[in-house]
Design an enzyme around this catalytic site. Structure first.
Site, PDB file in Angstrom:
ATOM      1  N   HIS A   1       0.817  -1.216   0.000  1.00  0.00           N
ATOM      2  CA  HIS A   1       0.000   0.000   0.000  1.00  0.00           C
ATOM      3  C   HIS A   1       0.853   1.269   0.000  1.00  0.00           C
ATOM      4  O   HIS A   1       0.418   2.307  -0.497  1.00  0.00           O
ATOM      5  CB  HIS A   1      -0.931   0.015   1.217  1.00  0.00           C
ATOM      6  CG  HIS A   1      -2.148  -0.834   1.052  1.00  0.00           C
ATOM      7  ND1 HIS A   1      -2.222  -2.131   1.519  1.00  0.00           N
ATOM      8  CD2 HIS A   1      -3.348  -0.580   0.459  1.00  0.00           C
ATOM      9  CE1 HIS A   1      -3.419  -2.629   1.231  1.00  0.00           C
ATOM     10  NE2 HIS A   1      -4.112  -1.714   0.589  1.00  0.00           N
ATOM     11  N   GLY A   2       2.041   1.195   0.586  1.00  0.00           N
ATOM     12  CA  GLY A   2       2.897   2.384   0.630  1.00  0.00           C
ATOM     13  C   GLY A   2       4.201   2.115   1.350  1.00  0.00           C
ATOM     14  O   GLY A   2       4.231   1.353   2.322  1.00  0.00           O
TER      15      GLY A   2
END
Length: 384
Positions: A308-309
């Site tokens: 996601h990041g």
């Protein structure tokens, strides 16, 4: 992303009409879809088009090589995966301004974290099935570039997509009606609910927060994220099915999940399924022991967090979920059979699972300042 652009929606609607009018041609779904996918990307961004043409061709050559190679097969398989993961990681670093290059454009990142998962799935198929996995470049490119699921999933499986490719384009009235209703429902979530809920969230979190306000914002943001993600999935599934492909469900009543393990089988289901299948397949061919399953749960959730990041917040988010799932495995509590427990116990477990998720989901806000402010607000009693 496409679905908030009316030109993109009209283009996909036009493509569906063309497919319907040419359904007498047995190869219309393959040939016309490839032309549409490429033209769509070219109109959207020339840089995105060039990047994906090169990216798709290189991985197709790697895919064919892996289908045929016999010597050092596992080594080539691992190398292909590592190169793709390294590539997307480097591009993420450019996007975060950690690395800089004048050739980089943030539009190149569009859809890449989803499409790299499809590329890796194809490599797995080539590795395990060899020459039987071979497909034509046209079909491989359609799998990677499929516009309805390009930017945010659901994540398609290589074998399922290829099975659909072999079927002629055929839709009945009931399928068309159901798909259109799905698109309308998704549009309502994305355009009406998410817009209104985001405005209220931004207005409230800009104020000084106390315990009850932070709790409200956590619950509110959880609902916002659900409508956002599921709304996009509804639209993508609707358009994908109208183009002749079976789209997997991404949200399967996640609020009725009695354990976190079951939650991740129901929330963003295609993502959780992808990581479970590929990580377990790679590290544990046989049924894993509880300790192995616990360790793999932590690994999988940390990877999902980093997917996601690239930030320590997403790392901690994944670690938090992984530890809870590991404990469920070790205690033999990873699943609850609704038919074998009391109604009160089942829904109490569902409530506990939702509390665990609600506490962490605010990380998706993407802003460290917002996350810290809401967590600090939990300890700011209104009477203090």
């Amino acid at each position: 992303m496409w679905y908030l652009n009316m030109n993109a929606v009209m283009a996909m609607s036009g493509m569906i009409l063309v497919l319907a009018l040419t359904r007498w041609w047995p190869h219309n779904k393959r040939v016309l879809l490839l032309a549409f996918n490429l033209c769509f990307l070219l109109v959207f961004s020339k840089k995105l088009f060039i990047f994906y043409v090169v990216y798709t061709l290189l991985n197709y050559l790697g895919f064919l090589f892996l289908c045929h190679v016999t010597k050092w097969r596992q080594g080539w398989f691992i190398t292909a995966i590592v190169l793709n993961v390294a590539g997307v990681s480097c591009l993420r670093l450019f996007g975060m301004k950690v690395l800089e290059n004048p050739l980089f454009d943030t539009v190149i990142l569009l859809g890449l974290i989803y499409n790299v998962l499809k590329v890796i799935d194809a490599y797995y198929f080539a590795y395990f099935f060899g020459k039987d996995a071979r497909v034509k470049l046209m079909d491989y490119a359609n799998f990677i570039l499929f516009v309805p699921t390009f930017t945010s999933g659901p994540i398609l499986k290589f074998k399922d997509f290829m099975a659909d490719t072999k079927q002629p384009y055929r839709l009945n009235a009931a399928q068309v009606e159901d798909s259109i209703k799905r698109i309308i429902k998704g549009m309502f979530k994305k355009i009406v609910l998410v817009t209104w809920m985001t405005d209220l969230f931004n207005h409230m979190q800009a104020q000084e927060l106390h315990t009850h306000q932070s709790l409200f914002l956590m619950i509110w943001f959880y609902a916002l994220i659900f409508f956002d993600f599921s709304g996009y999935s509804d639209i993508a599934i609707g358009f994908g099915r109208l183009m002749g492909y079976n789209m997997p469900e991404n949200f399967k009543k996640p609020f009725q999940s009695p354990t976190l393990t079951q939650f991740w089988r129901n929330w963003h289901a295609t993502l959780g399924d992808w990581f479970r299948e590929h990580i377990f397949m790679f590290f544990s061919r046989q049924a894993p022991s509880r300790w192995t399953a616990a360790g793999l749960s932590v690994l999988i959730m940390v990877l999902i967090g980093l997917w996601h990041g690239f930030s320590w917040l997403y790392f901690l988010y994944g670690l938090y979920h992984g530890i809870v799932m590991a404990l469920e495995n070790l205690l033999g509590k990873s699943t609850v059979n609704k038919k074998k427990v009391s109604r009160a116990y089942f829904y109490a477990r569902c409530l506990l699972t939702q509390a665990i998720v609600t506490f962490s989901v605010i990380v998706y806000s993407g802003s460290e300042d917002t996350v810290f402010k809401i967590y600090r607000g939990l300890f700011h009693w209104p009477w203090s």
